[in-house]
Write a protein that holds these residues in place. Structure first.
Motif, mmCIF file in Angstrom:
data_model
loop_
_atom_site.group_PDB
_atom_site.id
_atom_site.type_symbol
_atom_site.label_atom_id
_atom_site.label_comp_id
_atom_site.label_asym_id
_atom_site.label_seq_id
_atom_site.Cartn_x
_atom_site.Cartn_y
_atom_site.Cartn_z
ATOM 1 N N LYS A 104 -7.162 -2.038 -0.790
ATOM 2 C CA LYS A 104 -7.823 -1.881 0.503
ATOM 3 C C LYS A 104 -6.822 -2.090 1.626
ATOM 4 N N THR A 105 -6.665 -1.090 2.484
ATOM 5 C CA THR A 105 -5.719 -1.159 3.605
ATOM 6 C C THR A 105 -6.322 -1.987 4.740
ATOM 7 N N PRO A 106 -5.489 -2.395 5.716
ATOM 8 C CA PRO A 106 -6.032 -3.098 6.883
ATOM 9 C C PRO A 106 -7.105 -2.297 7.609
ATOM 10 N N GLY A 107 -7.093 -0.952 7.457
ATOM 11 C CA GLY A 107 -8.105 -0.097 8.071
ATOM 12 C C GLY A 107 -9.331 0.098 7.197
ATOM 13 N N SER A 108 -9.450 -0.745 6.138
ATOM 14 C CA SER A 108 -10.596 -0.724 5.219
ATOM 15 C C SER A 108 -10.715 0.578 4.436
ATOM 16 N N GLN A 109 -9.598 1.241 4.194
ATOM 17 C CA GLN A 109 -9.568 2.424 3.341
ATOM 18 C C GLN A 109 -9.039 2.041 1.964
ATOM 19 N N TRP A 110 -9.572 2.685 0.933
ATOM 20 C CA TRP A 110 -9.109 2.447 -0.429
ATOM 21 C C TRP A 110 -8.135 3.550 -0.829
#
Length: 254
Positions: A104-110
């Protein structure tokens, strides 16, 4: 060693430091995949040193020497259970890389992990299933029942679920610095979080032979670290010096 340096998180450096001992079937051991991709395969050798002509699952190219097909490890990787398990995983390797090993990225993308990849996972699994560490091997299923390899696949699913919880979702293989003290991350988190002192941990009596003595002059820096907003850099620990008598802190507000 692993407990002292990484607070119960598996470390390839620690595993590589263990003396080699013959493996005997007993229990299962869960080990996180190493980071170095290895995709070239080596043939399993017969006792005479010539390539085996029978069906076999080959060990990936690594620091390990080719093994005899008649050795205990060779018998395991040539077994019907192992071959069927390996084939099942190979058939979905793209899905494992692109749909399972995600963080999970800081931008809430997987997105696909940069640390955990199928090639590394399968190399670790093959070594742990056939050779193991400290007399323990990864459980791959049952040889005396129909579709016995499915039991091994279930074990792998449980292992990967725990791995996702602990590390894959963070794209990290080292411990993250996350323990806030007074609104800041102490650099001494590398020495222990939540009031722990990693260097004072000791192995149980039956595992005492694997315990590393504390080296007061050792310095070590983690490879990975958390990626959330304001997250500290990799953990570092080393001896106290006159120039640096205190460790300080990471201020995520700057």
């Amino acid at each position: 060693c692993c407990e002292k340096s990484y607070a119960n998180q598996a470390s390839r450096a620690c595993l590589n430091s263990l003396p080699h001992t013959p493996s005997t079937p007993s229990g299962s051991l869960l080990v996180y995949p190493p980071q170095t991709p290895q995709t070239t395969l080596k043939p399993v050798l017969s006792p005479s040193g010539t390539p085996s002509t029978g069906p076999s699952t080959q060990m990936p190219d690594s620091t390990h020497q080719p093994i005899s097909s008649m050795s205990e490890a060779g018998i395991i990787i040539n077994s019907k259970t192992f071959i069927e398990m390996d084939s099942a995983l190979e058939s979905v390797k793209d899905e494992i890389d692109n749909k399972l090993f995600l963080y999970k990225t800081p931008g809430s993308q997987w997105v696909p992990s940069t640390v955990y990849r199928y090639d590394d996972f399968i190399e670790s699994l093959q070594i742990m299933a056939s050779e193991g560490v400290a007399g323990k091997r990864f459980y791959i299923g049952e040889s005396n029942v129909e579709n016995g390899h499915v039991y091994g696949l279930v074990n792998i699913a449980a292992f990967l679920a725990q791995s996702m919880k602990e590390t894959i979702q963070y794209d990290a293989c080292d411990e993250n610095s996350w323990d806030l003290v007074g609104g800041k991350y102490p650099l001494s988190n590398a020495c222990g979080q939540l009031g722990q002192s990693y260097q004072d941990y000791h192995c149980s009596p039956e595992e005492a032979h694997m315990e590393c003595p504390v080296d007061p002059e050792m310095s070590i820096t983690a490879v990975t670290h958390a990626k959330w907003y304001g997250a500290p850099g990799p953990l570092f620990c080393g001896p106290k010096t006159d120039e640096q008598p205190f460790s300080g802190f990471w201020d995520h507000l700057h």
